[in-house]
Design a protein around this motif. Structure first.
Motif, mmCIF file in Angstrom:
data_model
loop_
_atom_site.group_PDB
_atom_site.id
_atom_site.type_symbol
_atom_site.label_atom_id
_atom_site.label_comp_id
_atom_site.label_asym_id
_atom_site.label_seq_id
_atom_site.Cartn_x
_atom_site.Cartn_y
_atom_site.Cartn_z
ATOM 1 N N LYS A 291 28.903 -3.474 -19.071
ATOM 2 C CA LYS A 291 28.691 -4.511 -18.053
ATOM 3 C C LYS A 291 27.468 -5.370 -18.376
ATOM 4 O O LYS A 291 27.469 -6.581 -18.186
ATOM 5 C CB LYS A 291 28.528 -3.872 -16.674
ATOM 6 N N TYR A 292 26.404 -4.733 -18.883
ATOM 7 C CA TYR A 292 25.166 -5.457 -19.171
ATOM 8 C C TYR A 292 25.028 -5.791 -20.655
ATOM 9 O O TYR A 292 23.949 -6.164 -21.109
ATOM 10 C CB TYR A 292 23.960 -4.684 -18.640
ATOM 11 N N ASP A 293 26.125 -5.650 -21.389
ATOM 12 C CA ASP A 293 26.190 -6.041 -22.798
ATOM 13 C C ASP A 293 25.084 -5.391 -23.627
ATOM 14 O O ASP A 293 24.370 -6.052 -24.379
ATOM 15 C CB ASP A 293 26.142 -7.572 -22.920
ATOM 16 N N ILE A 294 24.954 -4.075 -23.449
ATOM 17 C CA ILE A 294 23.963 -3.301 -24.206
ATOM 18 C C ILE A 294 24.717 -2.405 -25.173
ATOM 19 O O ILE A 294 25.585 -1.625 -24.767
ATOM 20 C CB ILE A 294 23.078 -2.448 -23.270
ATOM 21 N N GLU A 295 24.397 -2.535 -26.434
ATOM 22 C CA GLU A 295 25.025 -1.687 -27.437
ATOM 23 C C GLU A 295 24.372 -0.312 -27.419
ATOM 24 O O GLU A 295 23.193 -0.168 -27.075
ATOM 25 C CB GLU A 295 24.882 -2.315 -28.821
ATOM 26 N N PHE A 296 25.144 0.682 -27.799
ATOM 27 C CA PHE A 296 24.642 2.053 -27.837
ATOM 28 C C PHE A 296 23.417 2.151 -28.737
ATOM 29 O O PHE A 296 22.449 2.841 -28.412
ATOM 30 C CB PHE A 296 25.752 3.000 -28.309
ATOM 31 N N THR A 297 23.437 1.429 -29.863
ATOM 32 C CA THR A 297 22.290 1.457 -30.778
ATOM 33 C C THR A 297 21.051 0.845 -30.126
ATOM 34 O O THR A 297 19.937 1.276 -30.417
ATOM 35 C CB THR A 297 22.612 0.716 -32.085
ATOM 36 N N GLN A 298 21.243 -0.150 -29.236
ATOM 37 C CA GLN A 298 20.103 -0.716 -28.505
ATOM 38 C C GLN A 298 19.500 0.332 -27.578
ATOM 39 O O GLN A 298 18.278 0.440 -27.463
ATOM 40 C CB GLN A 298 20.549 -1.912 -27.658
ATOM 41 N N LEU A 299 20.364 1.076 -26.888
ATOM 42 C CA LEU A 299 19.880 2.132 -26.003
ATOM 43 C C LEU A 299 19.067 3.142 -26.798
ATOM 44 O O LEU A 299 17.977 3.534 -26.382
ATOM 45 C CB LEU A 299 21.050 2.819 -25.302
ATOM 46 N N LEU A 300 19.582 3.549 -27.956
ATOM 47 C CA LEU A 300 18.847 4.504 -28.797
ATOM 48 C C LEU A 300 17.508 3.929 -29.240
ATOM 49 O O LEU A 300 16.494 4.636 -29.272
ATOM 50 C CB LEU A 300 19.693 4.905 -30.004
ATOM 51 N N PHE B 188 13.738 10.754 -29.442
ATOM 52 C CA PHE B 188 14.535 10.536 -30.635
ATOM 53 C C PHE B 188 15.899 11.227 -30.580
ATOM 54 O O PHE B 188 16.650 11.172 -31.532
ATOM 55 C CB PHE B 188 13.748 10.979 -31.872
ATOM 56 N N SER B 189 16.206 11.848 -29.454
ATOM 57 C CA SER B 189 17.516 12.463 -29.285
ATOM 58 C C SER B 189 17.985 12.220 -27.854
ATOM 59 O O SER B 189 17.245 12.459 -26.894
ATOM 60 C CB SER B 189 17.434 13.961 -29.556
ATOM 61 N N LEU B 190 19.216 11.787 -27.740
ATOM 62 C CA LEU B 190 19.784 11.503 -26.423
ATOM 63 C C LEU B 190 19.880 12.762 -25.565
ATOM 64 O O LEU B 190 19.814 12.680 -24.340
ATOM 65 C CB LEU B 190 21.172 10.868 -26.603
ATOM 66 N N ARG B 191 19.978 13.925 -26.194
ATOM 67 C CA ARG B 191 20.115 15.153 -25.396
ATOM 68 C C ARG B 191 18.830 15.490 -24.639
ATOM 69 O O ARG B 191 18.833 16.336 -23.759
ATOM 70 C CB ARG B 191 20.627 16.291 -26.243
ATOM 71 N N GLU B 192 17.719 14.829 -24.947
ATOM 72 C CA GLU B 192 16.470 15.044 -24.215
ATOM 73 C C GLU B 192 16.451 14.310 -22.867
ATOM 74 O O GLU B 192 15.647 14.607 -22.008
ATOM 75 C CB GLU B 192 15.272 14.530 -25.021
#
Length: 171
Positions: free
Chosen positions: A110-119, A128-132
């Motif tokens: 919806k907000y045009d954010i790529e997964f790599t941008q989130l990372l 450095f890890s999404l599981r945190e």
């Protein structure tokens, strides 16, 4: 010579006018700018830029434009804090991108954010890890606020049984 004097007067008035507007409407750092603040800055720069070199625009008209824009910005700012729904329309809402450890793919799209941008935004928060991540919220100013899962939170002095008062500087 008269043209230079007129430009100098307009520029001086514009400088102090913009300073007064900034002082009245509230000082924010660049990272705290909302889309509305950014728009206001653009319009103010256009008002000043267009009136500086236009001989048809008088100093009185410049003062009127700055005063009117200041009043509009001030009342709009007050309205956004007084009326919550209006504030959401004007400045946006925070967006929950990670909820209880799960990436909210719908909000990313919806907000045009790529997964790599989130990372990348998480790495800027030293994660450095999404599981945190337990929660990650995209703020209205574009920054990311993150709450780690409890097991990934750095230990506090109290957690390690250390007397934290030892580290405090006091007289």
């Amino acid at each position: 010579m008269e043209v230079f004097v007129t430009i100098g007067v307009k520029l001086t008035i514009s400088f102090f006018g913009l300073w007064i507007i900034t002082f009245i409407t509230g000082r924010k750092t660049l990272s705290q700018l909302t889309p509305l603040d950014f728009l206001t800055s653009l319009v103010l720069s256009e008002i000043v830029g267009n009136t500086l070199y236009d001989d048809k625009v008088t100093i009185g008209q410049l003062l009127f434009a700055l005063a009117l824009w200041c009043a509009l910005a001030y009342f709009f700012e007050k309205a956004t804090t007084r009326f919550v729904k209006f504030g959401y329309m004007a400045e946006g809402r925070t967006v929950l991108l990670v909820d209880k450890g799960q990436v909210n793919q719908e909000m990313l799209e919806k907000y045009d954010i790529e997964f790599t941008q989130l990372l990348s935004m998480l790495r800027q928060q030293n994660i450095f890890s999404l599981r945190e991540v337990w929660y990650a919220t995209l703020e209205t100013n574009g920054s990311l606020s993150v709450m780690r899962k409890p097991e990934y939170e750095p230990p506090a002095a109290q957690d390690m049984g250390i007397d934290a008062s030892f580290f405090c500087y006091s007289h």
